[in-house]
Design an enzyme around this catalytic site. Structure first.
Site, PDB file in Angstrom:
ATOM      1  N   LYS A 163      79.084  92.863  68.164  1.00 41.08           N
ATOM      2  CA  LYS A 163      78.764  93.518  66.888  1.00 41.08           C
ATOM      3  C   LYS A 163      79.952  94.360  66.415  1.00 41.08           C
ATOM      4  CE  LYS A 163      73.694  93.631  67.220  1.00 41.08           C
ATOM      5  NZ  LYS A 163      72.465  94.424  67.303  1.00 41.08           N
ATOM      6  N   GLU A 177      68.949  89.518  78.889  1.00 43.09           N
ATOM      7  CA  GLU A 177      69.451  90.860  78.565  1.00 43.09           C
ATOM      8  C   GLU A 177      69.231  91.865  79.692  1.00 43.09           C
ATOM      9  OE1 GLU A 177      68.984  92.213  74.343  1.00 43.09           O
ATOM     10  OE2 GLU A 177      67.868  90.354  74.136  1.00 43.09           O
ATOM     11  N   HIS A 181      59.492  64.907  76.117  1.00 45.30           N
ATOM     12  CA  HIS A 181      60.166  63.835  75.384  1.00 45.30           C
ATOM     13  C   HIS A 181      61.685  63.899  75.531  1.00 45.30           C
ATOM     14  CE1 HIS A 181      56.357  62.601  73.517  1.00 45.30           C
ATOM     15  NE2 HIS A 181      56.077  63.889  73.626  1.00 45.30           N
TER      16      HIS A 181
HETATM   17  C1  F6R Z   1      68.953  94.788  72.347  1.00 44.38           C
HETATM   18  C2  F6R Z   1      68.287  93.614  71.791  1.00 44.38           C
HETATM   19  C3  F6R Z   1      68.981  92.798  70.756  1.00 44.38           C
HETATM   20  C4  F6R Z   1      68.737  93.384  69.355  1.00 44.38           C
HETATM   21  C5  F6R Z   1      69.427  92.518  68.277  1.00 44.38           C
HETATM   22  C6  F6R Z   1      69.107  92.970  66.875  1.00 44.38           C
HETATM   23  O1  F6R Z   1      68.069  95.513  73.166  1.00 44.38           O
HETATM   24  O2  F6R Z   1      67.210  93.290  72.183  1.00 44.38           O
HETATM   25  O3  F6R Z   1      68.522  91.483  70.846  1.00 44.38           O
HETATM   26  O4  F6R Z   1      67.359  93.422  69.108  1.00 44.38           O
HETATM   27  O5  F6R Z   1      70.812  92.537  68.478  1.00 44.38           O
HETATM   28  O6  F6R Z   1      69.285  94.343  66.705  1.00 44.38           O
HETATM   29  P1  F6R Z   1      68.131  95.185  66.020  1.00 44.38           P
HETATM   30  O7  F6R Z   1      66.923  94.962  66.860  1.00 44.38           O
HETATM   31  O8  F6R Z   1      68.591  96.595  66.071  1.00 44.38           O
HETATM   32  O9  F6R Z   1      67.999  94.661  64.637  1.00 44.38           O
END
Ligand code: F6R
Length: 329
Positions: A322, A212, A228
């Protein structure tokens, strides 16, 4: 992101003052959460196990089948409060009448908590979820104490905060080490090796931070399981091995068996693994040792972005995905 990483120690220290509402005792916890919010559950599972307490993790829709009979308390962690899988998990918990505790900045999960009367521990808003690990894990630890699963984490949080601060201080040894590692790994995809126990969840954190922040492929594997299968994967180089680098995370509690395997693995794969480095945990408590390795991994991920001239903060593919999911639902 550099300053967010430098704030990790402060987050861990601030967790000692987290106000946890009155909670009913819990026999075991199931942490539901994804990505930067879910990883704290993996850390918690290891830390709780050191006290003989059971914390499981769930990173998907709904809940695993065993919960209907085991009836754990569900600890839902979502920084934004809007993560589809985590919302689905708490909805499943509500259907089963399981106790739910929420750690969030708000969002839809905050609304659900209000509607169901679930206790909420609010964490400060305005960060990237992955940059809020100190708040999220700290809150989860304080909650675990409040439900009677683990002793007070305050002394360990204080030690961890000091260790992390010393590593992330501007101009300190941590950034220099991270810069060196990033220089060596600049043209490679990274595979992070941990060991069952303390370094396994941290290896996963390195992988996700390099994905990320560093915006490059990375994976993690865990001793002894990797002996393994994975070692065979190196053995017939088809031009890939030179583009890969291994970072092995080492902790004093890895145990003699794993240490022996690590040495022999390195010897057996010496002709095939093109670049390998080792990073050792620092500190006394398990939490401090985990957070020391976490801090170095976070710094490496930022340094990798800097080497490539990339801004580590935005995670456009996650946002795009998303949005697409929202549009199509
Ligand atoms: C972004 C990040 C992502 C979010 C994940 C879930 O910085 O680390 O991995 O953590 O998309 O979103 P949240 O944390 O808001 O539930």
């Amino acid at each position: 992101m550099r300053s967010m990483v430098a704030g990790l120690g402060g987050q861990v220290r601030a967790a000692t003052g987290v106000r946890v509402p009155d909670l009913s005792p819990a026999g075991e916890l199931l942490v539901v959460g994804m990505g930067g919010s879910g990883i704290g559950g993996d850390y918690l599972a290891h830390l709780a196990s050191l006290h003989g307490a059971r914390v499981a993790g769930h990173k998907s829709y709904g809940l695993p089948g065993w919960v209907a009979s085991a009836r754990p308390t569900v600890l839902a962690v979502s920084y934004s409060g809007n993560t589809e899988e985590t919302l689905s998990a708490v909805d499943a918990a509500a259907d089963l009448g399981l106790p739910v505790i929420v750690v969030t900045t708000g969002g839809a999960i905050g609304d659900r908590a209000g509607a169901h009367g679930w206790p909420v521990v609010a964490v400060p808003a305005g960060l990237q979820p992955r940059a809020a690990l100190g708040h999220l894990l700290g809150a989860a630890l304080m909650i675990s104490t409040a439900v009677g699963l683990v002793p007070s984490p305050v002394p360990d949080l204080e030690e961890a905060a000091d260790v992390v601060d010393s590593l992330t201080a501007s101009g300190g040894a941590g950034w220099a080490l991270a810069g060196d590692l990033a220089g060596s790994l600049a043209s490679r995809a990274v595979i992070v090796y941990g060991s069952t126990g303390l370094t396994a969840p941290v290896a996963q954190r390195w992988k996700t931070q390099i994905n990320e922040n560093g915006k490059r492929p990375a994976w993690f594997s865990v001793f002894p399981e990797l002996d393994h299968n994975e070692i065979v994967g190196w053995s017939a180089d088809r031009g890939l091995n030179g583009r890969l680098g291994v970072v092995t995370l080492v902790d004093r509690d890895d145990g003699a068996d794993v240490a022996r395997r690590r040495t022999i693995t390195r010897e057996v794969t010496a002709n095939d693994v093109d670049w390998i480095g080792e990073v050792h945990s620092q500190g006394d408590s398990a939490l401090a040792r985990m957070m020391s390795l976490t801090a170095i991994g976070d710094m490496v991920s930022v340094a990798l972005a800097e080497v490539a001239g990339i801004d580590p903060v935005p995670v456009a593919p996650i946002e795009d995905l998303k949005n697409r999911l929202r549009e199509e639902s």
